[in-house]
Design an enzyme around this catalytic site. Structure first.
Site: not given
Length: 358
Positions: A301, A181, A203, A275, A278, A310
């Site tokens: 994730h 990210r 995150k 992004h 990414r 994806y």
């Protein structure tokens, strides 16, 4: 973006001076107790501020045509918040829709409200009833990720125009190969590398190790050599720094670098961004046969369901499979004229006496 986030130092924020005290307490709870990232807390701040600006007009404490930034929210008390009903929540969400907020934006606003009112009811016991209870908007449709093809990614890397080529090439290479990210790339320090891995802080301050391929290692080696010769290096820990000031690059500056490189490669105006790079990395890895669980770990994730977006690449593979059919290039054949066949008495369409069967 509000003044809450410091663009240069995204881990810092200014005091909350324009929202109710209860909301201030909630944001501090998210920050210090729940350990939410500054950008996550900022998102809640913006959504809750927008809601209470709406409520000030609904309570008729300001004129309907008052500019939002001129609405003072600091006088809103806990007693005021106790008067908010489920009907108020529904009307706010309807107002958000009329203001061209899509399903995803409305779902985010509702999530902010649910979190705040749940805190008021269960954490600090300032409310007896939660007006957001049992309100659901359903799951918004998830858009397919936009990404560069392999050839477009090569074109991007081959057409960089920059006065700090080694740095900008390295930035793009890490984006396109590691799938990190923007906020993660900005915070990379020199000490985050060990052998052929990089420590990434994602995150929620969650750390993960990502392996670096040969392209990344080569780009890093070339950039670090030039970086070491900078005469005015200020942020010595930061990996990516400004050539002019020697300070860590901000997220906004990296966005500008990516935009300029896309433009020089003839790829601007198509919605690409850091992004989307990414997404490109994830897509190309999946196309290359990377396992979904491995891809989840690389991208950082929380759940594999997020990574499963994806699998849209399967559509391309199915398209290629159909195109590989031996009859894929068969041309349309015009029907040859012929005399109509006599009716078949056994096909159920005609009765034995020649009349149409029912």
């Amino acid at each position: 973006m509000s003044s809450y986030i410091d663009v240069v130092h995204p881990e810092r924020h200014a005091p909350y001076l324009d929202i109710p005290d209860d909301v201030v307490d909630y944001l501090h709870y998210l920050d210090f107790v729940k350990l939410r990232s500054p950008r996550t807390v900022n998102g809640y701040y913006l959504d809750l501020r927008g809601f209470f600006r709406y409520m000030m007009q609904r309570w008729q404490r300001v004129a309907d045509d008052t500019p939002p930034e001129e609405i003072d929210l600091t006088g809103i008390t806990t007693a005021d918040i106790r008067t908010i009903t489920k009907h108020d929540i529904f009307d706010f969400l309807d107002h958000a829709r009329s203001a061209d907020n899509g399903p995803k934006a409305r779902a985010r606003k509702l999530s902010a409200l649910k979190g705040f009112f749940n805190y008021m009811c269960t954490q600090v016991n300032r409310l007896a009833a939660n007006p957001t209870e049992n309100i659901s908007l359903g799951s918004p449709a998830r858009a397919l990720p936009k990404y560069l093809t392999r050839d477009e990614a090569v074109t991007l890397l081959s057409n960089i125009q920059s006065d700090f080529y080694e740095r900008d090439y390295c930035i793009l290479t890490l984006f396109l190969n590691c799938g990190m990210r923007l906020a993660e790339l900005v915070t990379i320090d020199m000490g985050d590398f060990r052998d052929d891995t990089i420590r990434i802080v994602g995150k929620g301050s969650k750390e993960r190790l990502v392996y670096l391929n040969d392209a990344c290692l080569d780009a890093l080696q070339r950039y670090k050599k030039v970086r070491a010769s900078l005469p005015n290096l200020v942020d010595r820990d930061a990996l990516f720094v400004s050539k002019r000031t020697g300070k860590r690059l901000s997220a906004r500056r990296i966005e500008q670098i990516v935009a300029r490189c896309l433009q020089s490669a003839g790829l601007s105006g198509r919605g690409f961004s850091p992004h989307k790079l990414r997404h490109t990395a994830a897509t190309l890895m999946y196309q290359g046969g990377v396992d979904m669980l491995a891809l989840k770990e690389i991208l950082g994730h929380e759940n594999v369901s997020t990574t499963q977006i994806y699998t849209h690449i399967n559509r391309e593979q199915l398209k290629k499979a159909v195109a590989a059919s031996p009859l894929a290039t068969q041309k349309y054949v015009e029907q040859k004229p012929s005399a109509p066949d006599a009716p078949d008495p056994n096909d159920g369409e005609y009765s034995p006496d020649g009349s149409e069967s029912r």
